[in-house]
Design an enzyme around this catalytic site. Structure first.
Site, mmCIF file in Angstrom:
data_model
loop_
_atom_site.group_PDB
_atom_site.id
_atom_site.type_symbol
_atom_site.label_atom_id
_atom_site.label_comp_id
_atom_site.label_asym_id
_atom_site.label_seq_id
_atom_site.Cartn_x
_atom_site.Cartn_y
_atom_site.Cartn_z
ATOM 1 N N ASN A 59 63.097 22.265 42.563
ATOM 2 C CA ASN A 59 62.712 20.690 43.220
ATOM 3 C C ASN A 59 61.419 20.518 43.287
ATOM 4 O O ASN A 59 60.772 20.965 44.165
ATOM 5 C CB ASN A 59 63.550 20.849 44.488
ATOM 6 C CG ASN A 59 63.316 19.347 45.246
ATOM 7 O OD1 ASN A 59 62.745 18.316 44.731
ATOM 8 N ND2 ASN A 59 63.888 19.073 46.429
ATOM 9 N N LYS A 93 59.976 17.749 44.204
ATOM 10 C CA LYS A 93 59.803 17.012 45.325
ATOM 11 C C LYS A 93 58.844 15.777 44.782
ATOM 12 O O LYS A 93 58.868 15.368 43.395
ATOM 13 C CB LYS A 93 59.261 17.687 46.415
ATOM 14 C CG LYS A 93 59.926 18.669 46.955
ATOM 15 C CD LYS A 93 59.819 19.119 48.180
ATOM 16 C CE LYS A 93 60.773 20.374 48.484
ATOM 17 N NZ LYS A 93 60.759 21.008 49.970
ATOM 18 N N HIS A 109 69.133 16.237 50.563
ATOM 19 C CA HIS A 109 68.237 17.332 50.774
ATOM 20 C C HIS A 109 67.560 16.838 52.144
ATOM 21 O O HIS A 109 67.670 15.662 52.826
ATOM 22 C CB HIS A 109 67.031 17.025 49.872
ATOM 23 C CG HIS A 109 65.993 18.230 49.959
ATOM 24 N ND1 HIS A 109 64.942 18.060 50.971
ATOM 25 C CD2 HIS A 109 65.876 19.356 49.253
ATOM 26 C CE1 HIS A 109 64.199 19.023 50.807
ATOM 27 N NE2 HIS A 109 64.852 19.792 49.728
ATOM 28 N N GLU A 154 64.993 16.573 53.467
ATOM 29 C CA GLU A 154 63.559 15.385 53.531
ATOM 30 C C GLU A 154 64.474 14.071 53.399
ATOM 31 O O GLU A 154 64.058 13.193 54.062
ATOM 32 C CB GLU A 154 62.710 15.587 52.339
ATOM 33 C CG GLU A 154 61.674 16.929 52.818
ATOM 34 C CD GLU A 154 61.394 17.682 51.648
ATOM 35 O OE1 GLU A 154 61.492 17.426 50.613
ATOM 36 O OE2 GLU A 154 61.264 19.142 51.845
ATOM 37 N N GLU A 178 69.839 25.073 52.844
ATOM 38 C CA GLU A 178 68.473 24.954 52.939
ATOM 39 C C GLU A 178 68.136 25.076 54.688
ATOM 40 O O GLU A 178 68.217 23.735 55.027
ATOM 41 C CB GLU A 178 67.832 24.274 52.202
ATOM 42 C CG GLU A 178 68.112 24.001 50.788
ATOM 43 C CD GLU A 178 66.945 23.272 49.975
ATOM 44 O OE1 GLU A 178 66.500 23.904 49.115
ATOM 45 O OE2 GLU A 178 66.730 22.092 50.262
ATOM 46 N N GLY A 219 59.346 24.849 53.246
ATOM 47 C CA GLY A 219 57.704 24.533 52.982
ATOM 48 C C GLY A 219 56.995 25.172 54.158
ATOM 49 O O GLY A 219 55.953 24.870 54.326
ATOM 50 N N SER A 260 61.423 28.348 51.133
ATOM 51 C CA SER A 260 60.157 29.277 50.955
ATOM 52 C C SER A 260 60.725 30.401 50.220
ATOM 53 O O SER A 260 60.145 31.757 50.297
ATOM 54 C CB SER A 260 59.762 29.865 52.324
ATOM 55 O OG SER A 260 59.146 28.707 53.077
HETATM 56 P P1 13P Z 1 60.148 25.137 49.646
HETATM 57 O O1 13P Z 1 60.384 26.251 48.483
HETATM 58 O O2 13P Z 1 58.724 24.744 49.215
HETATM 59 O O3 13P Z 1 60.392 25.636 50.850
HETATM 60 O O4 13P Z 1 61.254 23.937 49.457
HETATM 61 C C1 13P Z 1 62.556 24.149 49.545
HETATM 62 C C2 13P Z 1 63.365 23.140 49.145
HETATM 63 O O5 13P Z 1 63.138 22.075 49.852
HETATM 64 C C3 13P Z 1 64.102 23.038 47.906
HETATM 65 O O6 13P Z 1 64.737 22.027 47.653
#
Ligand code: 13P
Length: 246
Positions: A11, A13, A93, A95, A163, A169, A209
């Site tokens: 992803n 983002k 997601h 976010e 997640e 992140g 992560s």
């Molecule tokens: P990170 O791997 O940067 O922690 O993000 C995970 C994520 O949100 C994947 O959709």
């Protein structure tokens, strides 16, 4: 080992431009894996990335709306994704849930419409840190699952991404035991609330992560069927994660 095919999603983002995506695409074009590998660039670059991928890596959108067309400025529809030959979409997601305030009900509607439109979907669930600390992780993820489940008829086109919000992140990965524990409970939930067959065949992937250093150990969890990778999917390391189960 299960016969569920290992699935690794990247992803991106809201990251990347044509120059940096070219580097990532060149890397992805060296992928030679029996696993399902799917990358989700930002929507303006979906066609750009799809047109340059020569390997078996598939392209996903990061979100879409709940109807096919209309006066919804800024949104993209499953019909448009299908028109571009994009076969996957990430929905709900964390976010989207926590920055853009998307609720379970809307995510359920998106799940339904995306599946009806022919897309494969990666619905995301996960608890926040205060929820984990309050001991309500199960309650939270089961409630999120319910809104997804109520809108799914064809589970063969669904990959569930667990997640935990506190691991996204932050560099704080769930331990392999923490991830496996939730995945196992989710699979049991599917058995109890959908069917044993769906529970055994549906991929449940972990995100938060994940990197080249922790992916192999995480991949050993018997209910961990792959990953949804954020930051590390933008780096050459992603190729290591793609073969974490090898
Ligand atoms: P990170 O791997 O940067 O922690 O993000 C995970 C994520 O949100 C994947 O959709």
């Amino acid at each position: 080992m299960s016969d569920r095919r290992f699935f690794v999603g990247g992803n991106f983002k809201m990251n990347g431009d044509k120059a940096s995506l070219d580097v990532i695409i060149n890397n992805l074009n060296t992928v030679d894996s029996p696993n399902d590998v799917v990358v989700a660039p930002p929507s303006p670059y979906l066609s750009y990335v799809a047109s340059k991928l020569t390997s078996n890596v598939k392209v996903s959108a990061q979100n879409c709306y709940k109807v096919a067309k209309g006066a919804y400025t800024g949104e993209i529809s499953p019909a448009m994704l299908c028109d571009l030959g994009i076969s996957w979409v990430i929905l709900g997601h964390s976010e989207r849930r926590h920055v853009f305030n998307e609720k379970d009900e809307l995510i359920g509607q998106k799940v339904k419409h995306a599946l009806q439109s022919g897309l494969n979907i990666i619905p995301c669930i996960g608890e926040k840190l205060d929820e984990r600390e309050a001991g309500v992780t199960e309650q939270i993820v089961f409630e999120q699952m319910k809104h997804i489940k109520d809108n799914v008829e064809d589970w063969s086109r669904v990959v569930i991404a667990y997640e935990p919000v506190w691991a996204i992140g932050t560099g704080k990965t769930a331990t392999p035991a923490q991830a496996q524990e939730v995945h196992e409970k989710l699979r049991k939930w599917l058995a109890d609330n959908v069917s044993n067959e769906v529970a055994q065949s549906t991929r449940i992937i972990y995100g938060g992560s994940v990197n080249s250093g922790n992916c192999k150990e995480l991949a050993q969890g018997k209910d961990i069927d792959g990953f949804l990778v954020g930051g590390a999917s933008l780096k050459p390391d992603f190729l290591e994660i793609v073969k974490a189960n090898a």
